[in-house]
Scaffold this motif. Structure first.
Motif, PDB file in Angstrom:
ATOM      1  N   LYS A 149       0.842  -1.189   0.000  1.00 43.86           N
ATOM      2  CA  LYS A 149       0.000   0.000   0.000  1.00 43.86           C
ATOM      3  C   LYS A 149       0.881   1.243   0.000  1.00 43.86           C
ATOM      4  CE  LYS A 149      -3.641   2.690   0.591  1.00 43.86           C
ATOM      5  NZ  LYS A 149      -4.693   2.851  -0.456  1.00 43.86           N
ATOM      6  N   THR A 150       0.664   2.120  -1.001  1.00 39.27           N
ATOM      7  CA  THR A 150       1.343   3.412  -1.061  1.00 39.27           C
ATOM      8  C   THR A 150       0.286   4.504  -1.076  1.00 39.27           C
ATOM      9  OG1 THR A 150       3.206   2.474  -2.308  1.00 39.27           O
ATOM     10  CG2 THR A 150       2.931   4.872  -2.366  1.00 39.27           C
ATOM     11  N   TYR A 151       0.435   5.481  -0.187  1.00 38.80           N
ATOM     12  CA  TYR A 151      -0.537   6.561  -0.107  1.00 38.80           C
ATOM     13  C   TYR A 151      -0.291   7.607  -1.188  1.00 38.80           C
ATOM     14  CZ  TYR A 151      -1.922   4.589   4.387  1.00 38.80           C
ATOM     15  OH  TYR A 151      -2.383   3.747   5.377  1.00 38.80           O
ATOM     16  N   ASP A 152      -1.254   8.489  -1.353  1.00 38.82           N
ATOM     17  CA  ASP A 152      -1.180   9.496  -2.416  1.00 38.82           C
ATOM     18  C   ASP A 152       0.017  10.437  -2.258  1.00 38.82           C
ATOM     19  OD1 ASP A 152      -3.458   8.447  -3.530  1.00 38.82           O
ATOM     20  OD2 ASP A 152      -4.818   9.912  -2.604  1.00 38.82           O
TER      21      ASP A 152
ATOM     22  N   ALA B  86      -8.932  -4.654   8.273  1.00 40.53           N
ATOM     23  CA  ALA B  86     -10.287  -4.338   8.740  1.00 40.53           C
ATOM     24  C   ALA B  86     -11.172  -3.773   7.637  1.00 40.53           C
ATOM     25  CB  ALA B  86     -10.210  -3.350   9.897  1.00 40.53           C
ATOM     26  N   THR B  87     -10.688  -3.738   6.410  1.00 41.08           N
ATOM     27  CA  THR B  87     -11.415  -3.281   5.210  1.00 41.08           C
ATOM     28  C   THR B  87     -11.760  -1.796   5.272  1.00 41.08           C
ATOM     29  OG1 THR B  87     -13.718  -3.726   5.896  1.00 41.08           O
ATOM     30  CG2 THR B  87     -12.451  -5.600   5.042  1.00 41.08           C
ATOM     31  N   LEU B  88     -10.971  -1.020   6.019  1.00 41.24           N
ATOM     32  CA  LEU B  88     -11.182   0.427   6.079  1.00 41.24           C
ATOM     33  C   LEU B  88     -10.420   1.169   4.992  1.00 41.24           C
ATOM     34  CD1 LEU B  88     -11.001   0.933   9.952  1.00 41.24           C
ATOM     35  CD2 LEU B  88     -13.040   0.812   8.506  1.00 41.24           C
ATOM     36  N   GLN B  89      -9.512   0.466   4.321  1.00 41.09           N
ATOM     37  CA  GLN B  89      -8.823   1.042   3.174  1.00 41.09           C
ATOM     38  C   GLN B  89      -8.421  -0.082   2.229  1.00 41.09           C
ATOM     39  OE1 GLN B  89      -5.383   3.025   4.918  1.00 41.09           O
ATOM     40  NE2 GLN B  89      -4.114   1.205   4.705  1.00 41.09           N
ATOM     41  N   ASP B  90      -8.247   0.260   0.972  1.00 38.88           N
ATOM     42  CA  ASP B  90      -7.862  -0.725  -0.034  1.00 38.88           C
ATOM     43  C   ASP B  90      -6.353  -0.907  -0.059  1.00 38.88           C
ATOM     44  OD1 ASP B  90     -10.508  -1.084  -0.880  1.00 38.88           O
ATOM     45  OD2 ASP B  90     -10.374   0.639  -2.241  1.00 38.88           O
ATOM     46  N   ALA B  91      -5.922  -2.048  -0.550  1.00 35.67           N
ATOM     47  CA  ALA B  91      -4.502  -2.291  -0.816  1.00 35.67           C
ATOM     48  C   ALA B  91      -4.229  -2.061  -2.288  1.00 35.67           C
ATOM     49  CB  ALA B  91      -4.130  -3.720  -0.424  1.00 35.67           C
ATOM     50  N   ASP B  92      -2.986  -1.774  -2.623  1.00 37.54           N
ATOM     51  CA  ASP B  92      -2.605  -1.627  -4.028  1.00 37.54           C
ATOM     52  C   ASP B  92      -2.438  -2.991  -4.695  1.00 37.54           C
ATOM     53  OD1 ASP B  92      -2.552   1.134  -3.661  1.00 37.54           O
ATOM     54  OD2 ASP B  92      -0.421   1.137  -3.154  1.00 37.54           O
ATOM     55  N   SER B  93      -1.933  -3.952  -3.933  1.00 39.88           N
ATOM     56  CA  SER B  93      -1.728  -5.299  -4.474  1.00 39.88           C
ATOM     57  C   SER B  93      -1.657  -6.287  -3.324  1.00 39.88           C
ATOM     58  CB  SER B  93      -0.433  -5.359  -5.300  1.00 39.88           C
ATOM     59  OG  SER B  93       0.691  -5.008  -4.500  1.00 39.88           O
ATOM     60  N   GLY B  94      -1.754  -7.564  -3.666  1.00 38.71           N
ATOM     61  CA  GLY B  94      -1.685  -8.616  -2.667  1.00 38.71           C
ATOM     62  C   GLY B  94      -3.050  -9.189  -2.353  1.00 38.71           C
ATOM     63  N   SER B  95      -3.102 -10.064  -1.344  1.00 41.45           N
ATOM     64  CA  SER B  95      -4.361 -10.723  -0.982  1.00 41.45           C
ATOM     65  C   SER B  95      -4.429 -10.945   0.524  1.00 41.45           C
ATOM     66  CB  SER B  95      -4.490 -12.060  -1.713  1.00 41.45           C
ATOM     67  OG  SER B  95      -3.490 -12.977  -1.269  1.00 41.45           O
ATOM     68  N   ILE B  96      -5.666 -11.011   1.027  1.00 47.35           N
ATOM     69  CA  ILE B  96      -5.933 -11.344   2.429  1.00 47.35           C
ATOM     70  C   ILE B  96      -7.053 -12.378   2.438  1.00 47.35           C
ATOM     71  CG2 ILE B  96      -6.597 -10.493   4.705  1.00 47.35           C
ATOM     72  CD1 ILE B  96      -5.792  -7.698   3.826  1.00 47.35           C
ATOM     73  N   ASP B  97      -6.800 -13.504   3.076  1.00 45.75           N
ATOM     74  CA  ASP B  97      -7.799 -14.571   3.158  1.00 45.75           C
ATOM     75  C   ASP B  97      -8.045 -14.903   4.623  1.00 45.75           C
ATOM     76  OD1 ASP B  97      -9.133 -17.097   1.584  1.00 45.75           O
ATOM     77  OD2 ASP B  97      -8.277 -17.719   3.508  1.00 45.75           O
ATOM     78  N   PHE B  98      -9.328 -14.944   5.022  1.00 45.77           N
ATOM     79  CA  PHE B  98      -9.669 -15.361   6.381  1.00 45.77           C
ATOM     80  C   PHE B  98     -10.666 -16.496   6.320  1.00 45.77           C
ATOM     81  CE2 PHE B  98     -12.215 -14.959  10.342  1.00 45.77           C
ATOM     82  CZ  PHE B  98     -11.198 -15.301  11.230  1.00 45.77           C
ATOM     83  N   ASP B  99     -10.179 -17.685   6.599  1.00 49.88           N
ATOM     84  CA  ASP B  99     -11.025 -18.888   6.591  1.00 49.88           C
ATOM     85  C   ASP B  99     -11.862 -18.990   5.321  1.00 49.88           C
ATOM     86  OD1 ASP B  99     -10.017 -19.629   9.020  1.00 49.88           O
ATOM     87  OD2 ASP B  99     -11.749 -18.979  10.189  1.00 49.88           O
TER      88      ASP B  99
END
Length: 301
Positions: free
Chosen positions: A9-12, A48-61
């Motif tokens: 994640k890189t901010y503006d 916590a889904t309060l901001q997007d990522a630029d790349s990658g993945s998150i998996d929870f169960d």
């Protein structure tokens, strides 16, 4: 289980908050250590889904968090570093309001949940008092109560013990340990003792990167026989830092106690049992030294 792969994640403004983060977080309390500005809150907000990522993945169960954030929100509890409250509203009324927002529509079930959480966090006797007048520890316990609404499977707590007195801190620790028997809990902090006391698994984040991860006991054991300490006057600190690999220093009874890391005993030093603080500071020192070497090479090139 929470699995994070290649998250960036890189901010503006150009700040790279997360740089190819990879983590596997099982059930229990997982410690995320790092200095201020390391990217801990950015990682927590992304999970916590309060901001997007630029790349990658998150998996929870099996839930693809980045592509289906609502599915995670139904199973998530989140205590941010700072949270506001409505003035002049009681703890019971506020928690009841938050329960409605979280989808607890049935009045009887909601009442049972709210009263149960206030009791679990030792706030039931204060339920009629305004949260805005709570002490820091009481407010943190209320924060945990709201995070537990809906019985989430994943709980994120960001710097939860900062500013708490020792009694409140111990009470908070006991609560987290009891919750960790059933949930995956991410404890984000810069307080080493919190991780040392609570977490069977941990990682160190610095400059947006995971620079160390593992079991605190195993990581500490690797430093046994390499940590040395000495009490010196403050005036001698700078000279010692020139001659030895100093990883930490603290004041005690008017003198400075320094810890150095070395395979052999430096003259005048005594052996010190390694602890997680030594692991943390030596890891950060190595990271900063490597970054400085990389900058120097870049400048020469």
């Amino acid at each position: 289980m929470l699995t994070i792969k290649n998250l960036s994640k890189t901010y503006d403004n150009g700040v790279k908050a997360l740089d190819n983060v990879n983590l596997v977080i099982p059930k229990g309390v997982f410690g995320l250590l790092g200095p201020n500005g390391a990217g801990k809150s950015s990682l927590m907000r992304t999970i916590a889904t309060l901001q997007d990522a630029d790349s990658g993945s998150i998996d929870f169960d099996g839930v693809d968090v980045l592509n289906d954030p609502q599915a995670l929100r139904q199973r998530l509890g989140y205590l941010p570093q700072d949270f506001g409250v409505y003035p002049r509203i009681s703890a019971y009324e506020l928690l009841d309001h938050l329960a409605i927002l979280k989808g607890l529509k049935n009045k009887a079930e909601r009442k049972e949940a709210v009263e149960g959480l206030l009791a679990q966090t030792n706030l039931y006797q204060h339920r009629k008092n305004a949260v805005s007048g709570f002490s820091g520890g009481m407010r943190q316990r209320f924060g945990i109560a709201q995070a537990l609404l809906g019985d989430p499977d994943l709980l994120i707590v960001d710097e939860p013990t900062a500013g708490l007195d020792p009694e409140e801190r111990n009470r908070f620790h006991n609560l987290l340990v009891s919750l960790g028997e059933e949930k995956a809990i991410i404890l984000s902090t810069h307080i080493v003792d919190d991780v040392s006391e609570l977490c069977p698994n941990m990682a160190v984040l610095a400059s947006g990167k995971i620079i160390l991860q593992g079991n605190p006991i195993e990581l500490t054991n690797k430093l046994n026989g390499q940590i040395w300490r000495k009490a010196i006057p403050q005036a001698e600190v700078e000279a010692i830092e020139q001659d030895f690999n100093v990883i930490s220093k603290r004041l005690f009874a008017g003198q400075t106690i320094i810890h150095v890391i070395d395979e052999n005993a430096p003259f005048g030093f005594e052996a010190a049992p390694a602890n997680l603080e030594d692991v943390y500071f030596s890891t950060l020192n190595d990271h900063r030294a490597n970054n400085q070497d990389a900058v120097t090479v870049s400048q020469v090139a």
